[in-house]
Design an enzyme around this catalytic site. Structure first.
Site, short mmCIF file in Angstrom:
data_model
loop_
_atom_site.label_atom_id
_atom_site.label_comp_id
_atom_site.label_asym_id
_atom_site.label_seq_id
_atom_site.Cartn_x
_atom_site.Cartn_y
_atom_site.Cartn_z
N PRO A 261 0.93 -1.21 0.02
CA PRO A 261 0.03 0.13 0.03
C PRO A 261 0.85 1.50 0.02
O PRO A 261 1.83 1.52 0.86
CB PRO A 261 -0.87 -0.04 1.37
N ASP A 438 5.94 2.07 1.93
CA ASP A 438 5.02 1.12 2.22
C ASP A 438 4.45 1.33 3.64
O ASP A 438 4.78 1.09 4.71
CB ASP A 438 5.93 -0.27 2.08
N HIS A 439 2.93 1.69 3.56
CA HIS A 439 2.43 1.93 4.76
C HIS A 439 2.19 0.73 5.53
O HIS A 439 1.67 0.89 6.66
CB HIS A 439 0.86 2.55 4.32
N ARG A 440 2.55 -0.64 5.35
CA ARG A 440 2.47 -1.52 6.19
C ARG A 440 3.71 -1.39 7.11
O ARG A 440 3.69 -1.93 8.33
CB ARG A 440 2.76 -2.95 5.49
N VAL A 442 5.81 1.57 7.14
CA VAL A 442 6.02 3.03 7.55
C VAL A 442 4.60 3.70 7.65
O VAL A 442 3.88 3.99 6.85
CB VAL A 442 6.61 3.84 6.64
#
Length: 468
Positions: A261, A438-440, A442
């Protein structure tokens, strides 16, 4: 009394990079009947990562080339067979020579193959025999392309610069250009240093061939242009094969876009002091006489310094183990445009280098990529990337992460803009930075802190000394 017998040894397409399953044969440097020696380059192949020259691991006489230039071959498939000489007892039947001796050296072959890049010992060689008969049946017409000289440029054969058995000296991009234009490099007169064939030499050869033998309508078919196919107004559709670097890039970007994401944040930065610092470093030569200094160098140093303060962004998502892996060192990738497409080689342990060491590594990385000589190892193991879209006059973008990485920084064009500086609106040099992550791995806070740190360091580059 012993008699000399000849047996056939087969050379298979090696895995020239971890995880690669196929490679394209760019050019053959031998033909049936040629004598080859251990370590001699027999062909050049292009993988999804780089162009690599393949050396043969034994001595002998070329018996057969199984694939023509331009063919895409699976790793482990036989590409060339060589008749090798050896000694055997008089009782050894001649009919068995082509088969039995092939199995005999199997124990020694893995050790020899290790000299190839990424090519380790392979087991189960005897199980490949059944497959070889199938392969031989499929590629039975292959002997015809064994002679690499294409027909379109046969007319100017009077300008052969070298004997037909010699391998012309040329860089990989030039070889690809010649291949795309149907030019036999052995027929091109070299003008480069030490007899190297240049891009201009290939274009001149094509132009000469068109002038000598082609009717008035022919020059359009062999227009001396770059090998990249470009559609022009008024022409029909143009189809470009998806292979090599372009194919690998497309697959990687699709996988990244639909797996991680993405979140992208932007910030405008006054880099006037950074640009002055770059000029000072250039003029003083304090990083080294032959070291190239550019704004990209300070952007890289600023990002590495920010990562040192926030190491959690230098991470990887391990889906199988359901873990976040915070990497111990920063392998800094630099997106580079090459004749084969966009690649991202990386500087190993970039965070542990001094500014001069980083500058030297950055210059070498860029030069190697432009020459098409980047090795597969240089494109593996990256942890974070910079893409310099500013060199194209682009202000910013939303870069897509390289698979396995948590962040990528886009560096936009530096422009003179009105800016509030010390309470007054004055012209300042400004750029835009974009950080995708990467929102998983960060969250918004970590991504914002890293981007803000990079911006602060570029606005006040002296902090690179105190913060680094």
């Amino acid at each position: 009394m012993t008699t000399e017998v000849r047996s056939l040894r087969e050379f298979k397409m090696p895995d020239v990079g971890e995880g690669l399953t196929e490679a394209e044969i760019l050019s053959w440097s031998v033909k049936p009947g040629d004598t080859v020696t251990d370590g001699q380059v027999v062909c050049e192949v292009e993988t999804a990562k780089a162009a690599v020259e393949l050396p043969i691991p034994f001595n002998g006489v070329v018996e057969r080339l199984f694939f023509p230039e331009g063919a895409t071959v699976d790793v482990g498939t036989v590409i060339i067979s060589v008749a090798v000489a050896g000694e055997a007892g008089a009782a050894a039947p001649a009919a068995a020579a082509p088969v039995a001796p092939v199995a005999a050296p199997a124990e020694a072959e893995p050790a020899r193959r290790e000299v190839l890049v990424g090519y380790g010992p392979r087991t189960g060689g005897t199980q490949r025999r059944a497959r070889r008969t199938t392969t031989t049946t499929v590629v039975a017409p292959a002997p015809a392309p064994a002679a690499p000289a294409p027909a379109p440029v046969a007319a100017p054969s009077v300008v052969l610069a070298q004997p037909t058995g010699d391998r012309p000296l040329a860089k990989p991009p030039v070889r690809k250009l010649a291949k795309d234009l149907g030019v036999d490099l052995r027929a091109v007169t070299p003008t480069g240093p030490d007899g190297v064939v240049t891009r201009e030499d290939v274009h001149a050869h094509v132009a000469a061939a068109a002038a000598v033998a082609a009717p008035p309508a022919e020059p359009a078919a062999v227009a001396p242009v770059e090998p990249v196919v470009v559609a022009t107004a008024g022409t029909g559709d143009v189809r470009v094969p998806i292979k090599g670097v372009r194919k690998a890039t497309a697959q990687a970007m699709v996988a990244s876009a639909f797996t991680a994401p993405h979140v992208t944040e932007f910030v405008q930065v006054d880099v006037t002091r950074t640009m002055k610092f770059v000029r000072r470093l250039k003029e003083s030569g304090e990083l080294g006489r032959d070291i190239r200094v550019s704004p990209l160098l300070l952007v890289a140093k600023a990002l590495l310094t920010a990562i040192k303060r926030h190491p959690e962004i230098n991470a990887q998502w391990d889906e199988a183990a359901q873990e976040i892996v915070i990497r111990g060192q920063v392998n800094l990738g630099i997106a580079a445009a090459t004749p084969r497409g966009l690649i991202v080689p990386n500087i190993k342990d970039a965070g542990g280098r001094t500014l001069s060491g980083l500058a030297a590594a950055l210059g070498e990385l860029i030069d190697t990529a432009r020459l098409g000589k980047t090795s597969p190892n240089d494109m593996q193991g990256g942890t974070v990337t910079i893409t310099n879209v500013g060199v194209f006059g682009v202000d910013t973008g939303t870069p897509i992460l390289n698979p396995g990485e948590a962040a990528i920084l886009a560096f936009g064009a530096v422009r003179e803009l009105p800016w509030v500086h010390k309470g007054k609106v004055v012209p300042r040099q400004v750029t835009t930075l974009a950080l995708s992550f990467d929102h998983r791995l960060v969250d918004g806070e970590l991504g914002s802190r890293v981007l803000a740190d990079v911006a602060a360091l570029l606005e006040h580059p002296k902090r690179l000394i105190t913060w680094g």
